[in-house]
Scaffold this motif. Structure first.
Motif, PDB file in Angstrom:
ATOM      1  N   TRP A  24      36.606  41.689  19.235  1.00 37.11           N
ATOM      2  CA  TRP A  24      37.110  40.817  20.298  1.00 37.11           C
ATOM      3  C   TRP A  24      36.469  39.443  20.288  1.00 37.11           C
ATOM      4  O   TRP A  24      36.888  38.555  21.024  1.00 37.11           O
ATOM      5  CB  TRP A  24      36.931  41.481  21.661  1.00 37.11           C
ATOM      6  CG  TRP A  24      37.856  42.641  21.793  1.00 37.11           C
ATOM      7  CD1 TRP A  24      37.561  43.952  21.546  1.00 37.11           C
ATOM      8  CD2 TRP A  24      39.231  42.610  22.137  1.00 37.11           C
ATOM      9  NE1 TRP A  24      38.665  44.733  21.723  1.00 37.11           N
ATOM     10  CE2 TRP A  24      39.717  43.927  22.090  1.00 37.11           C
ATOM     11  CE3 TRP A  24      40.114  41.596  22.483  1.00 37.11           C
ATOM     12  CZ2 TRP A  24      41.024  44.263  22.379  1.00 37.11           C
ATOM     13  CZ3 TRP A  24      41.426  41.927  22.765  1.00 37.11           C
ATOM     14  CH2 TRP A  24      41.872  43.252  22.715  1.00 37.11           C
ATOM     15  N   THR A  26      35.940  35.808  18.960  1.00 38.52           N
ATOM     16  CA  THR A  26      36.891  34.908  18.303  1.00 38.52           C
ATOM     17  C   THR A  26      36.155  33.756  17.635  1.00 38.52           C
ATOM     18  O   THR A  26      35.033  33.414  18.012  1.00 38.52           O
ATOM     19  CB  THR A  26      37.897  34.335  19.313  1.00 38.52           C
ATOM     20  OG1 THR A  26      37.179  33.661  20.343  1.00 38.52           O
ATOM     21  CG2 THR A  26      38.768  35.425  19.908  1.00 38.52           C
ATOM     22  N   ALA A  32      41.520  31.864  21.828  1.00 32.79           N
ATOM     23  CA  ALA A  32      40.834  33.013  22.427  1.00 32.79           C
ATOM     24  C   ALA A  32      41.558  33.567  23.645  1.00 32.79           C
ATOM     25  O   ALA A  32      41.806  34.779  23.730  1.00 32.79           O
ATOM     26  CB  ALA A  32      39.404  32.630  22.784  1.00 32.79           C
ATOM     27  N   GLU A  33      41.898  32.715  24.599  1.00 34.92           N
ATOM     28  CA  GLU A  33      42.545  33.184  25.830  1.00 34.92           C
ATOM     29  C   GLU A  33      43.851  33.912  25.527  1.00 34.92           C
ATOM     30  O   GLU A  33      44.158  34.943  26.120  1.00 34.92           O
ATOM     31  CB  GLU A  33      42.787  32.015  26.789  1.00 34.92           C
ATOM     32  CG  GLU A  33      41.522  31.354  27.293  1.00 34.92           C
ATOM     33  CD  GLU A  33      40.670  32.265  28.160  1.00 34.92           C
ATOM     34  OE1 GLU A  33      41.222  33.133  28.863  1.00 34.92           O
ATOM     35  OE2 GLU A  33      39.439  32.120  28.118  1.00 34.92           O
ATOM     36  N   GLU A  34      44.602  33.373  24.600  1.00 35.48           N
ATOM     37  CA  GLU A  34      45.881  33.982  24.220  1.00 35.48           C
ATOM     38  C   GLU A  34      45.666  35.351  23.569  1.00 35.48           C
ATOM     39  O   GLU A  34      46.368  36.318  23.885  1.00 35.48           O
ATOM     40  CB  GLU A  34      46.590  33.030  23.243  1.00 35.48           C
ATOM     41  CG  GLU A  34      47.978  33.429  22.841  1.00 35.48           C
ATOM     42  CD  GLU A  34      48.571  32.406  21.878  1.00 35.48           C
ATOM     43  OE1 GLU A  34      49.069  32.830  20.819  1.00 35.48           O
ATOM     44  OE2 GLU A  34      48.535  31.197  22.194  1.00 35.48           O
ATOM     45  N   TRP A  36      43.048  37.357  23.948  1.00 37.79           N
ATOM     46  CA  TRP A  36      42.533  38.307  24.939  1.00 37.79           C
ATOM     47  C   TRP A  36      43.633  38.751  25.889  1.00 37.79           C
ATOM     48  O   TRP A  36      43.710  39.924  26.259  1.00 37.79           O
ATOM     49  CB  TRP A  36      41.367  37.701  25.710  1.00 37.79           C
ATOM     50  CG  TRP A  36      40.171  37.393  24.857  1.00 37.79           C
ATOM     51  CD1 TRP A  36      39.809  37.993  23.688  1.00 37.79           C
ATOM     52  CD2 TRP A  36      39.204  36.394  25.105  1.00 37.79           C
ATOM     53  NE1 TRP A  36      38.662  37.422  23.195  1.00 37.79           N
ATOM     54  CE2 TRP A  36      38.259  36.436  24.050  1.00 37.79           C
ATOM     55  CE3 TRP A  36      39.014  35.449  26.106  1.00 37.79           C
ATOM     56  CZ2 TRP A  36      37.163  35.593  23.979  1.00 37.79           C
ATOM     57  CZ3 TRP A  36      37.915  34.605  26.031  1.00 37.79           C
ATOM     58  CH2 TRP A  36      36.997  34.673  24.985  1.00 37.79           C
ATOM     59  N   ALA A  37      44.479  37.824  26.308  1.00 43.20           N
ATOM     60  CA  ALA A  37      45.556  38.153  27.241  1.00 43.20           C
ATOM     61  C   ALA A  37      46.548  39.142  26.627  1.00 43.20           C
ATOM     62  O   ALA A  37      47.110  39.984  27.339  1.00 43.20           O
ATOM     63  CB  ALA A  37      46.288  36.880  27.676  1.00 43.20           C
ATOM     64  N   ARG A  39      45.813  41.568  24.765  1.00 45.95           N
ATOM     65  CA  ARG A  39      45.161  42.888  24.782  1.00 45.95           C
ATOM     66  C   ARG A  39      45.535  43.748  23.578  1.00 45.95           C
ATOM     67  O   ARG A  39      45.697  44.956  23.684  1.00 45.95           O
ATOM     68  CB  ARG A  39      45.445  43.616  26.081  1.00 45.95           C
ATOM     69  CG  ARG A  39      44.947  42.894  27.294  1.00 45.95           C
ATOM     70  CD  ARG A  39      44.975  43.782  28.524  1.00 45.95           C
ATOM     71  NE  ARG A  39      44.628  43.061  29.714  1.00 45.95           N
ATOM     72  CZ  ARG A  39      43.384  42.774  30.107  1.00 45.95           C
ATOM     73  NH1 ARG A  39      42.373  43.131  29.393  1.00 45.95           N
ATOM     74  NH2 ARG A  39      43.178  42.110  31.227  1.00 45.95           N
TER      75      ARG A  39
END
Length: 159
Positions: A24, A26, A32-34, A36-37, A39
């Protein structure tokens, strides 16, 4: 019973969690946000890190000695580092393990870190699962053996 069966199971869990968790992280050039979102786990393989490498060494050390011998353990950690230094060791551990591997006294090396206070990072905690399982029937022994294990690389009491 104190011994290897439950420690091996703890080691399996530690390595699986280490490899999954590391997947997980990056790179700076990734969204990163994309990621993680979404999942979605990264595709395999998931390489394990220094935490697992050192846990393997700790498990082998316990199998050999039945207890932690900090000086021997420090030298075994240094030998594993020399074998595979690219396992995402923390910045200060590169110096510690190199110096111990070159024959410097492990106590002097570890207590000299961070202006003489020693490292209080989380590395000792990250590798300790097999030790906790090994000594699961004796909390006082588990605590003392964990302390001795930490001393091999992290001299600060917080570690």
């Amino acid at each position: 019973m104190i011994g290897p069966q439950h420690a091996h199971a703890g080691l399996d869990g530690l390595v699986t969690g280490d490899a999954f968790g590391d997947s997980w992280f990056t790179r700076s050039d990734e969204p990163a946000e994309e990621l993680w979102a979404a999942r979605e786990p990264r595709p395999a393989p998931w390489p394990w890190t220094d935490d697992s490498a050192m846990a393997f060494v700790l498990f082998a050390h316990l199998t050999e000695h039945g207890e932690v011998r900090p000086g021997d353990l420090a030298r075994q950690f240094a030998a594993e580092y020399r074998r595979d230094p690219g396992r995402k060791y923390g910045p200060s551990m590169h110096s510690v393990l190199r110096r111990v591997g070159e024959g410097e006294d492990w106590r002097a090396v570890t207590t000299g870190q961070f202006g003489g206070q020693g490292s209080y990072g989380n590395g000792a905690a990250m590798r300790v699962a097999p030790l906790g399982a090994w000594f699961r029937d004796d909390l006082a022994a588990a605590r003392e053996q964990a302390r001795l294990s930490a001393l091999a690389t992290h001299a600060h009491p917080e570690a």
